[in-house]
Design an enzyme around this catalytic site. Sequence first.
Site, PDB file in Angstrom:
ATOM      1  CB  VAL A  13      -0.960  -0.002   1.224  1.00  0.00           C
ATOM      2  CG1 VAL A  13      -1.656   1.334   1.371  1.00  0.00           C
ATOM      3  CG2 VAL A  13      -1.996  -1.110   1.072  1.00  0.00           C
ATOM      4  N   GLY A  15       4.082   1.692  -0.698  1.00  0.00           N
ATOM      5  CA  GLY A  15       4.953   1.800  -1.861  1.00  0.00           C
ATOM      6  C   GLY A  15       4.225   2.300  -3.095  1.00  0.00           C
ATOM      7  CB  ALA A  77      10.818  -3.045  10.190  1.00  0.00           C
ATOM      8  CB  SER A 129       3.873   9.582   9.893  1.00  0.00           C
ATOM      9  OG  SER A 129       2.638   9.483  10.577  1.00  0.00           O
ATOM     10  N   GLY A 130       1.480   8.862   7.858  1.00  0.00           N
ATOM     11  CA  GLY A 130       0.280   9.385   7.211  1.00  0.00           C
ATOM     12  C   GLY A 130      -0.582   8.292   6.633  1.00  0.00           C
ATOM     13  CE  LYS A 184       6.104   6.947  11.087  1.00  0.00           C
ATOM     14  NZ  LYS A 184       5.750   5.591  11.396  1.00  0.00           N
ATOM     15  CG  HIS A 187       4.859  10.345  14.594  1.00  0.00           C
ATOM     16  ND1 HIS A 187       4.192   9.170  14.258  1.00  0.00           N
ATOM     17  CD2 HIS A 187       4.124  11.343  14.055  1.00  0.00           C
ATOM     18  CE1 HIS A 187       3.117   9.460  13.563  1.00  0.00           C
ATOM     19  NE2 HIS A 187       3.055  10.776  13.417  1.00  0.00           N
ATOM     20  CG  ASN A 188       4.881   5.340  14.954  1.00  0.00           C
ATOM     21  OD1 ASN A 188       4.872   6.388  14.312  1.00  0.00           O
ATOM     22  ND2 ASN A 188       4.837   4.170  14.373  1.00  0.00           N
ATOM     23  CD  GLU A 191       0.034   6.585  15.274  1.00  0.00           C
ATOM     24  OE1 GLU A 191      -0.336   5.408  15.069  1.00  0.00           O
ATOM     25  OE2 GLU A 191       0.821   7.195  14.515  1.00  0.00           O
TER      26      GLU A 191
END
Length: 483
Positions: A13, A15, A77, A129-130, A184, A187-188, A191
């Site tokens: 998705v 990529g 990952a 992110s998004g 990141k 950020h997570n 979140e």
Amino acid sequence: MAQADIGLIGLAVMGENLILNAESKGFTVACFNRTVSKVDNFINGRAKGKNIIGCHSIEELAENLKKPRKVMLLVKAGAAVDSFIDMLLPHLEDGDIIIDGGNSHFPDTIRRTEYVESKGKLYIGTGVSGGEEGALRGPSIMPGGSPPAWEHVKPIFQAICAKTDDGEPCCDWVGENGAGHFVKMVHNGIEYGDMQMICETYQLMKEALGMSNQEMHEVFAEWNKGELDSYLIEITRDILGYKDEEGNETIDLILDTAGQKGTGKWTGIEALDVGQPLTLIVEAVFARCLSALKEERAKVSKVLKGPKAKFRGDKEKFINDLRQALYASKIVSYAQGYMLMRAAAKEHNWNLNYGGIALMWRGGCIIRSVFLGKIKQAFDKKPTLENLLIDPFFKSAVRKAQTSWRRVVTTAVKLGIPAPAISSALAFYDGYRHERLPQNLLQAQRDYFGAHTYERVDKPRGEFFHTNWTGRGGTTAASTYTV
């Protein structure tokens, strides 16, 4: 055929959507996938007629790229990233760039940067992110790695990323080696905290106030017009108002057990490693773990009982209390995240731009909100700001919200409704603002049973003392160290 500006490996998705995004901004993109049929399906489907080159091998991908070659990996990952790096290196020249755009753990990115640089190539580990929509329309991008690589990818990254309302790109260089993936990860973690606090607010509305999904939908819609305006409040509004084809309120059909990919856990582990109290984010991770014990909870719910109290107060006033408690807790969540970033920057010798990080999170990403503009302003005014809670704006906001915040936590406890993230945020705030905590007793206990020593209030810091508490212990003390 024109050579591609960038190559991308991994047609899942993220990529596919990033490729379409880059192509729409005027770049030619070459793509490859280990399952080669996916390349053909993509080229003959969503990519048909566009400046996208399908490749059936790593060698073909490398041949179709402008120099210095830029190859972005959007694969799972872990081992897959290392595998593709080793497959790519023989087909690259010195100065070519490998980019990992997945959710890699930042220590892996530190290791990979060193490895790829040792082979004469450059490496970038970047947070993206998004989600699906962000990848297609503009994500938040957080790159770190080999500094010389930035000038080569900057025009592409800043073209495809999200933009703030005044047109600033939500992408800038974060720092050396693993800094991008570290930011990141934080950020997570934030979140996780934001989502958990919203869920606790939802449960208090539902159980304490007996509100319907429609009523909650209307409240979240109203909140999204004020200081809580954010993507997560916006989607919560939409979820609570959504009905399926048969008219069922979908939220009520969803099993209450949460999944996770590990980035929140990594954030908590790193906080423990560098000694930072990320209490709220860790509670959010554990709340997901607790939710996963669904069958066990179903059994014990018939045995373990709590209070039978009912909410007796003013419903509208309590909804306002919830809004303010959520806002104050959110401030604590970000304050803790920034504490971790500051400690890790010191640990790994990163020069992080804290205001710039807030700007990168302003658009495209899952935690985007108007709130982040205030964080950027705080660090613009004082780049050395020790903690967000002492910035005048946030200090004032918490002061105004504090009475409501305490009422919410008190009500949750009285009614037996769990609110671990909001409660831990308040406990952290109270601990942080206390000049004296009870750890003097804890140090005495450690010294009593293990001769671990202690410092004294009437002596300079760094001098350690031991008391022979029982009269039998002698004067020998353990060496002093902090893990």
